[in-house]
Scaffold this active site. Structure first.
Site, PDB file in Angstrom:
ATOM      1  N   ILE A 102      96.871  26.552   7.247  1.00 27.07           N
ATOM      2  CA  ILE A 102      97.769  25.440   7.561  1.00 27.07           C
ATOM      3  C   ILE A 102      98.786  25.879   8.606  1.00 27.07           C
ATOM      4  O   ILE A 102      99.203  27.042   8.635  1.00 27.07           O
ATOM      5  CB  ILE A 102      98.461  24.911   6.272  1.00 27.07           C
ATOM      6  CG1 ILE A 102      99.367  23.725   6.574  1.00 27.07           C
ATOM      7  CG2 ILE A 102      99.185  26.011   5.519  1.00 27.07           C
ATOM      8  CD1 ILE A 102      99.879  23.003   5.316  1.00 27.07           C
ATOM      9  N   CYS A 103      99.172  24.939   9.461  1.00 27.22           N
ATOM     10  CA  CYS A 103     100.202  25.160  10.473  1.00 27.22           C
ATOM     11  C   CYS A 103      99.759  26.261  11.443  1.00 27.22           C
ATOM     12  O   CYS A 103      98.621  26.280  11.886  1.00 27.22           O
ATOM     13  CB  CYS A 103     101.535  25.464   9.782  1.00 27.22           C
ATOM     14  SG  CYS A 103     102.994  25.309  10.828  1.00 27.22           S
TER      15      CYS A 103
END
Length: 199
Positions: A102-103
């Site tokens: 994620i991210c």
């Protein structure tokens, strides 16, 4: 024996990106799963929000028996020492394990060539291409969505902690799909907005 989910957390990790998924693993996983943390060294790492966590494993001692490897975003994935995570992520991919990121951790997967073969997302395509350079050839499979799951890889942008958690759990088949969707709707829509689960 409980099935193990490994979370990779680096210094200045985004604690909110881990919290929904890790808590849901315990709430919905019917006591069949456990969460363990990995970092570059077995020394306390501090999150963006100030939580200090002592990892269960350092990168060199990571166990090989696990169901999923989850890379949590944060402020240090672009530092040189983050490259130490690459062999672990690559081995998870080759072994057919579920690999979540994620991210900035999702863009990190692009820098090691793991986003070239399936649909995926990240924070920003332009930034991903610039950072990953020639290692990234998957632009045609980039989707402007909060979270994407394809070929055992789950990716999400930094505002999609709930969507990321949902997609990881669905990919893991951690609980019945109906239960996972009810969990997601409750947290997304709020106590008064979400339909109440059937008893």
């Amino acid at each position: 024996m409980k099935k193990r989910i490994l979370f990779v957390i680096l210094e200045q990790f985004a604690d909110w990106e881990a919290a929904y998924l890790s808590s849901a693993i315990y709430m919905l996983g019917q006591n069949n799963y456990e969460v363990k943390t990995i970092s570059l060294k077995k020394e306390a790492v501090q999150s963006i929000g100030g939580f200090r966590v002592i990892p269960d494993y350092e990168i060199q001692s990571a166990p090989s028996d696990y169901e999923a490897l989850i890379l949590i975003g944060g402020l240090t994935w672009r530092k040189q020492n983050a490259r130490e995570v690459a062999p672990l992520a690559e081995s998870a991919y080759k072994a057919g394990k579920i690999l979540g990121a994620i991210c900035d951790a999702s863009a990190f997967l692009g820098t090691i060539g793991l986003l070239n073969y399936g649909n995926h997302t990240s924070n920003d395509l332009k930034d991903l291409k610039q950072w990953a350079g020639a290692s990234y050839t998957g632009e045609s499979r980039y989707l402007r969505q909060q979270a994407v799951s394809d070929k055992n890889i789950v990716t999400a942008n930094g505002t999609a902690a709930l969507e990321f958690a949902k997609e990881v759990m669905l990919t893991l088949k951690l609980a019945p799909e109906k239960k996972i969707n009810e969990w997601y709707q409750f947290h997304k829509l709020g106590y008064y907005g979400a339909p109440m689960p059937e008893m």
